[in-house]
Design a protein around this motif. Structure first.
Motif, PDB file in Angstrom:
ATOM      1  N   GLU A  37       0.850  -1.187   0.000  1.00 18.15           N
ATOM      2  CA  GLU A  37       0.000   0.000   0.000  1.00 18.15           C
ATOM      3  C   GLU A  37       0.884   1.235   0.000  1.00 18.15           C
ATOM      4  O   GLU A  37       1.774   1.369   0.842  1.00 18.15           O
ATOM      5  CB  GLU A  37      -0.836   0.052   1.290  1.00 18.15           C
ATOM      6  CG  GLU A  37      -2.062  -0.816   1.308  1.00 18.15           C
ATOM      7  CD  GLU A  37      -3.113  -0.402   0.287  1.00 18.15           C
ATOM      8  OE1 GLU A  37      -3.278   0.818   0.048  1.00 18.15           O
ATOM      9  OE2 GLU A  37      -3.747  -1.298  -0.279  1.00 18.15           O
ATOM     10  N   LEU A  38       0.607   2.127  -0.964  1.00 11.14           N
ATOM     11  CA  LEU A  38       1.183   3.469  -0.882  1.00 11.14           C
ATOM     12  C   LEU A  38       0.113   4.297  -0.186  1.00 11.14           C
ATOM     13  O   LEU A  38      -0.969   4.513  -0.742  1.00 11.14           O
ATOM     14  CB  LEU A  38       1.490   3.969  -2.296  1.00 11.14           C
ATOM     15  CG  LEU A  38       1.993   5.395  -2.491  1.00 11.14           C
ATOM     16  CD1 LEU A  38       3.159   5.722  -1.576  1.00 11.14           C
ATOM     17  CD2 LEU A  38       2.416   5.601  -3.947  1.00 11.14           C
TER      18      LEU A  38
ATOM     19  N   GLU B 249       3.858  -4.317   7.538  1.00 12.33           N
ATOM     20  CA  GLU B 249       3.611  -2.883   7.385  1.00 12.33           C
ATOM     21  C   GLU B 249       4.337  -2.369   6.143  1.00 12.33           C
ATOM     22  O   GLU B 249       5.442  -2.838   5.834  1.00 12.33           O
ATOM     23  CB  GLU B 249       4.176  -2.116   8.598  1.00 12.33           C
ATOM     24  CG  GLU B 249       3.571  -2.488   9.925  1.00 12.33           C
ATOM     25  CD  GLU B 249       2.138  -2.004  10.036  1.00 12.33           C
ATOM     26  OE1 GLU B 249       1.881  -0.866   9.588  1.00 12.33           O
ATOM     27  OE2 GLU B 249       1.289  -2.771  10.534  1.00 12.33           O
ATOM     28  N   ASP B 250       3.715  -1.400   5.472  1.00 12.80           N
ATOM     29  CA  ASP B 250       4.373  -0.720   4.351  1.00 12.80           C
ATOM     30  C   ASP B 250       4.591   0.746   4.720  1.00 12.80           C
ATOM     31  O   ASP B 250       3.777   1.332   5.421  1.00 12.80           O
ATOM     32  CB  ASP B 250       3.496  -0.750   3.098  1.00 12.80           C
ATOM     33  CG  ASP B 250       3.067  -2.148   2.715  1.00 12.80           C
ATOM     34  OD1 ASP B 250       3.884  -3.069   2.892  1.00 12.80           O
ATOM     35  OD2 ASP B 250       1.929  -2.318   2.255  1.00 12.80           O
ATOM     36  N   ASP B 251       5.675   1.310   4.240  1.00  8.16           N
ATOM     37  CA  ASP B 251       5.900   2.745   4.439  1.00  8.16           C
ATOM     38  C   ASP B 251       6.484   3.335   3.162  1.00  8.16           C
ATOM     39  O   ASP B 251       6.790   2.601   2.209  1.00  8.16           O
ATOM     40  CB  ASP B 251       6.804   2.992   5.657  1.00  8.16           C
ATOM     41  CG  ASP B 251       6.538   4.351   6.291  1.00  8.16           C
ATOM     42  OD1 ASP B 251       5.870   5.201   5.671  1.00  8.16           O
ATOM     43  OD2 ASP B 251       7.018   4.573   7.425  1.00  8.16           O
ATOM     44  N   PHE B 252       6.647   4.638   3.162  1.00  5.69           N
ATOM     45  CA  PHE B 252       7.071   5.377   1.971  1.00  5.69           C
ATOM     46  C   PHE B 252       8.169   6.340   2.376  1.00  5.69           C
ATOM     47  O   PHE B 252       8.084   6.967   3.440  1.00  5.69           O
ATOM     48  CB  PHE B 252       5.862   6.136   1.418  1.00  5.69           C
ATOM     49  CG  PHE B 252       6.207   7.197   0.404  1.00  5.69           C
ATOM     50  CD1 PHE B 252       6.549   6.850  -0.896  1.00  5.69           C
ATOM     51  CD2 PHE B 252       6.194   8.542   0.756  1.00  5.69           C
ATOM     52  CE1 PHE B 252       6.871   7.826  -1.834  1.00  5.69           C
ATOM     53  CE2 PHE B 252       6.512   9.519  -0.175  1.00  5.69           C
ATOM     54  CZ  PHE B 252       6.853   9.160  -1.468  1.00  5.69           C
ATOM     55  N   LEU B 253       9.199   6.436   1.565  1.00  2.94           N
ATOM     56  CA  LEU B 253      10.240   7.441   1.841  1.00  2.94           C
ATOM     57  C   LEU B 253      10.720   8.076   0.547  1.00  2.94           C
ATOM     58  O   LEU B 253      10.489   7.564  -0.554  1.00  2.94           O
ATOM     59  CB  LEU B 253      11.404   6.830   2.626  1.00  2.94           C
ATOM     60  CG  LEU B 253      12.277   5.742   1.988  1.00  2.94           C
ATOM     61  CD1 LEU B 253      13.324   6.321   1.026  1.00  2.94           C
ATOM     62  CD2 LEU B 253      13.008   4.956   3.084  1.00  2.94           C
ATOM     63  N   LEU B 254      11.401   9.196   0.725  1.00  3.72           N
ATOM     64  CA  LEU B 254      12.008   9.933  -0.401  1.00  3.72           C
ATOM     65  C   LEU B 254      13.381  10.418   0.029  1.00  3.72           C
ATOM     66  O   LEU B 254      13.568  10.767   1.187  1.00  3.72           O
ATOM     67  CB  LEU B 254      11.218  11.210  -0.673  1.00  3.72           C
ATOM     68  CG  LEU B 254       9.867  11.208  -1.332  1.00  3.72           C
ATOM     69  CD1 LEU B 254       9.307  12.637  -1.304  1.00  3.72           C
ATOM     70  CD2 LEU B 254       9.988  10.719  -2.762  1.00  3.72           C
ATOM     71  N   TYR B 255      14.308  10.477  -0.922  1.00  2.00           N
ATOM     72  CA  TYR B 255      15.515  11.268  -0.674  1.00  2.00           C
ATOM     73  C   TYR B 255      15.987  11.888  -1.973  1.00  2.00           C
ATOM     74  O   TYR B 255      15.491  11.553  -3.062  1.00  2.00           O
ATOM     75  CB  TYR B 255      16.623  10.436   0.001  1.00  2.00           C
ATOM     76  CG  TYR B 255      17.219   9.318  -0.815  1.00  2.00           C
ATOM     77  CD1 TYR B 255      18.258   9.547  -1.705  1.00  2.00           C
ATOM     78  CD2 TYR B 255      16.766   8.006  -0.662  1.00  2.00           C
ATOM     79  CE1 TYR B 255      18.816   8.511  -2.438  1.00  2.00           C
ATOM     80  CE2 TYR B 255      17.325   6.966  -1.392  1.00  2.00           C
ATOM     81  CZ  TYR B 255      18.342   7.228  -2.274  1.00  2.00           C
ATOM     82  OH  TYR B 255      18.886   6.208  -2.998  1.00  2.00           O
TER      83      TYR B 255
END
Ligand code: PMP
Length: 315
Positions: free
Chosen positions: A73-74, A119-125
């Protein structure tokens, strides 16, 4: 005045300095490669002092498709993800070409191979990122002894982090053998793509490129360049299976990718492509592409997001 760039990351719902963006060693994605990613470029226009993000929305859509394939999941809407990417770029303050990496990942800190009940998570760099291959000299390529993964093993149309071991094997084999880039064949022995680029050949003035059935990543740069070839230059495009030896007799070969932009291929397996120099159609497409991504072609303004307030596109 030049801004001082301060690279940020977006982690667990917050913008934080990149140097402080850490995940636990037990994170499922780190242990099993259970993550999907994107690469979005910001291209710097020094005349306008503007950074243009390229086709952000299409990258977010592909990220969501990759996540769906991996049962992830996003948790944010496309609009939210686009906005986080824009904020990350603006607040980091780079005045050079950058690369933004969105990742959806299995964030549970547990042992056990699976995709469900995690669990799903979202990151950016963000990181500064210049030329990946030499766009002027072109790339000397070699057919890899590693085959491109098949949809029946790891789906190639999804940018799955763990899948990139396949690409890394091919890239390292190519570079340690003295070449710039690998060309992977699919399990049937037909041309698939580079280790991080799609591939296009030109025969009799016609652009030919492998389709999804050949285990390619359905590239956004490829889509851009094929559109320009057809609509602007009136060239014919054919999507079909390509044999390895067609690479040797093509008049031109080039690669496309967010990192590699449009890079001529001058040699394959020590056979010169054409006369061994970047070809005229490739150079024409490359120049249109570079102008488009840096905001110098107003007709492509819809593909661009200016990061800093407020230089009009094409002004
Ligand atoms: N193939 C692979 C394996 C890639 O990693 C990439 C880069 N994302 C591409 C092709 C090119 O895709 P795009 O033009 O969307 O960057």
């Amino acid at each position: 005045m030049t801004l001082v760039a301060t690279p940020l990351a977006f982690l667990r719902g917050e913008f934080v300095p990149l140097a402080e963006a850490r995940i636990n060693v037990m994170t499922h994605a780190f242990n099993y490669g259970t993550a999907v990613f994107e690469g979005v470029r910001g291209n710097w226009n020094d005349d306008e002092r503007q950074l243009y993000l390229f086709r952000v929305r299409e990258h977010v859509e592909r990220l969501r498709q990759s996540a769906k394939i991996m049962r992830m999941e996003l948790h944010y809407s496309d609009d939210e993800v686009v906005s986080f990417i824009e904020q990350l770029a603006e607040q980091s303050g780079y005045e050079e070409d950058v690369y933004i990496r969105p990742i959806v990942y299995k964030s549970s800190e547990v042992i056990g191979v699976r995709l469900h009940d995690l669990e799903d998570d979202f990151l950016l760099y963000i990181a500064p990122f210049g030329a990946y291959l030499d766009p002027d000299a072109g790339a000397r390529c070699v057919t890899s002894s590693w085959r491109r993964v098949d949809d029946t093993s790891i789906p190639a149309r999804a940018k799955v982090n763990g899948l990139y071991v396949n690409n890394a094997m091919a890239k390292t084999e190519a570079q340690l053998s003295g070449f710039d880039e690998a060309i992977l064949l699919n399990p049937d022995g037909h041309v698939s793509e580079g280790s991080g680029e799609n591939i296009v050949i030109i025969r009799n003035g016609k652009l030919i490129t492998p389709g999804p059935q050949d285990n390619i990543l359905e590239g956004i740069t490829l889509d851009t360049v094929l559109q320009m070839a057809q609509e602007d230059l009136g060239l014919e495009v054919q999507v079909r299976t390509i044999d390895r030896t067609e690479l040797y007799i093509a008049s031109e070969v080039f690669m496309t990718g967010t990192a590699a932009h449009v890079t001529p291929v001058t040699e394959v397996d020590r056979v010169a492509v054409g006369d061994g120099q970047p070809g005229p159609i490739t150079k024409q497409l490359q120049s249109r592409y570079f102008n488009a991504i840096t905001g110098r072609m107003p007709q492509y303004a819809d593909w661009l997001t200016p990061v800093y307030a407020k230089a009009p596109v094409g002004a």
